[in-house]
Design a protein around this motif. Sequence first.
Motif, PDB file in Angstrom:
ATOM      1  N   LEU A 230      -4.941   0.475   9.305  1.00 20.56           N
ATOM      2  CA  LEU A 230      -4.717  -0.497   8.234  1.00 20.56           C
ATOM      3  C   LEU A 230      -4.017  -1.744   8.751  1.00 20.56           C
ATOM      4  CD1 LEU A 230      -5.582   1.938   6.516  1.00 20.56           C
ATOM      5  CD2 LEU A 230      -3.818   1.309   4.862  1.00 20.56           C
TER       6      LEU A 230
ATOM      7  N   THR B 127       0.859  -1.192   0.000  1.00 21.80           N
ATOM      8  CA  THR B 127       0.000   0.000   0.000  1.00 21.80           C
ATOM      9  C   THR B 127       0.887   1.231   0.000  1.00 21.80           C
ATOM     10  OG1 THR B 127      -0.159   0.480   2.365  1.00 21.80           O
ATOM     11  CG2 THR B 127      -1.551  -1.293   1.507  1.00 21.80           C
TER      12      THR B 127
ATOM     13  N   SER C  26      -9.935   3.648   4.872  1.00 22.85           N
ATOM     14  CA  SER C  26      -9.206   4.851   4.481  1.00 22.85           C
ATOM     15  C   SER C  26     -10.170   5.959   4.077  1.00 22.85           C
ATOM     16  CB  SER C  26      -8.245   4.520   3.333  1.00 22.85           C
ATOM     17  OG  SER C  26      -7.646   5.687   2.826  1.00 22.85           O
TER      18      SER C  26
ATOM     19  N   CYS D 207      -9.256  -2.102   3.889  1.00 22.27           N
ATOM     20  CA  CYS D 207      -8.313  -0.988   4.052  1.00 22.27           C
ATOM     21  C   CYS D 207      -8.776   0.218   3.253  1.00 22.27           C
ATOM     22  CB  CYS D 207      -6.906  -1.404   3.597  1.00 22.27           C
ATOM     23  SG  CYS D 207      -6.044  -2.479   4.760  1.00 22.27           S
TER      24      CYS D 207
END
Length: 700
Positions: free
Chosen positions: A475, A447, A522, A518
């Motif tokens: 995360l 990521t 986010s 995630c």
Amino acid sequence: MTARLQYLKDKTTQFIVTLRFSLLFIFMTLFVITIITLFSVFYFHVSDLVMRAAYLLIDKESYAIINDLNIHLYPVEEASEFTGELVREKVLDVDDVDEMQEYLLHFLKRFALVSGVYWGDINGNFIYSRKENNGNITNIFIDQRAKPATETLLYRDKQENIVKRLTVRLNYDPRTRLWFRNALQQKKMIWTDVYVFALEPVLGVSVATPVFDRKGNALGVFGMDVRLDYLSQYVGTHKIRQLGEVFITDDEGNLIAAPQFTIDPTRYKGGLIKLSDVSEAYAAAFNAFRKSNKSMFIFESKGEDYIAAFKKIPSLAAHGWYIGVIDPETDFTRPIRELEFIYLFVDLVIFMLGIVLISGFVTRIVTPIKKLVKETEKIKHFDLSSRERVRSRIKEVVELSDAIYAMKMGLRSFQKYVPSTLVRRLIDAGEDVRVGGVKRELTVMFTDIKGFTAIAEKADSNQLVQQVCDYFEALSNVIIEDKGTIDKYIGDSIMAFWGAPVVIDDPVRHAAHAALRCLELSREMNGRWVKENKPPLITRIGIHTGDAIVGNIGSSERLNYTALGDMVNMASRLVDANKAYDTSILTTEPVYQKLKDTFVLRLVDRVRFKGKAESTAIYELLAGGAKAVSFDVEVYRCEFDQAFAAYQQQKWRDAMTHFKACLLIYPQDTLAPNFIRRCEQFKSNPPPPDWDGVWDGIEK
């Protein structure tokens, strides 16, 4: 004798003193050394710093004077050239005495350094306006067309009213003057050398612009005079501190202008006055400048040090004119010398107070140190349960206490990676973890944060660090909950993998599920951060699956449980590929094959990464089910497949038609516009004949 010396040596080595005595001796010795050092630094180093500051000040002031002088001279050049153009284009009628008179008077009032403005034509006709020292104005008109030629003088007061008119015989012909002849000869605007003005008994220079008609025939010359005494008055307005001086010289060491200085025109027959005839300091500065060839330097004159700067005057650089600035060193250091005795007295007072303070300070050291020894014994046995800090008012003891506390905190953090029982066993047994790895099928996920570098440049650093930590925390929890192993944090990126050290079923599905969570998390955090006026941290993800080497990798002193291999690099590259397609989660063909029946994915492109010979298809992971997608995925896929097939066959028009249809199905799509732009580019600049439809523009 030798035996006695050996005895004394042995006694000395065995000599033991109390901690209090040792600390007092050390502190007092260091204190005295510090006092002496500080005074020495003040006397020598600070003086040097002041001189450096003086250097910068003189350099800044010299540039300021040059810029200010250029502000006065450059418009004079522009006005001269502009007037020449007006005459050439017949916008300005040089035969109209009233018009010319008004025009010349305008320049006299506008330019402070200009004392005279004039026009002389090829037939000898001449019109001239001069500014007198008392503010009055004198006009001269020479008309060669009349028979005989007429020469008229007009005297005007400060309000430009004519107070006197004379008809005289001046015997002046502009065509014989150097400013006239040189300007026509060089066919461009010129600055003359220093000369005595014919109509005004003073020294100066002139800017002259020749005028030619469209056929190249000379019409005349327009000029303006700058008197040297005006320049002297100008440099006199620039004061450098109390003792600094400013002057103008040429590259032959002749004085052009200086405050309170005017060159007598009668002495000019023998040449300009040398700097040495006016000021020994001026001459010494110029000689040092010539020898060093530096624009800034220190020189000596009559036993006194000066700082000097010489800068070329841009408009008169061809004549070798410089602005010179000199200032005695004492102009800067005098205040420091006056403060030396004050600082010495202050140092003595501080020394006496220091004796009292250090005595009490040492007393407070011994007890806290004993407590710190006990804390280190606990750490030796990996007993980290105590959270109590040793309190003290002594900085060194506090620092040692904080260091021990930080060590315990660090070891507690270490427990998050390795169980404390394992660490204790390793400490007790003195064993070490060995280097080694195995080949295993893994699913790797990377990521990163979109545009993090730009965010870091603008955001408050403390706030951003806390925000990134919250981001990583959220995360990381998602990855761990989905049975993933976090390998490392790389800047704004997270590397994680599934399948090691614990083997799990269907690692690709776990990775995909974690990636979607995630991304969702986010977006939730970004919505909250935007309301708090914090920058959003937009997540991009790359997922790949395949064989990799996993295990303890590193050196004999430091190991890291990590994964290595080409498939890891592939996952890393997918993160960057999101930039090119404005996507969020990209996967490879092997991941697609294992997820296509349970997750929603769409084809993105077929690419060849840099350094790879083979191409690969990449896909975007959209959701865990069709209901979570806002458009008809199947209809979109059908249209996109037709568009992509036409694109690979170089049927650009058909491809664009289908890509535009994709936009009708999914108006928020970022992929179709990207391909439309490519098709338009390929229509204008077709790919090579052997193009295989693979995009080669993706790099790490």
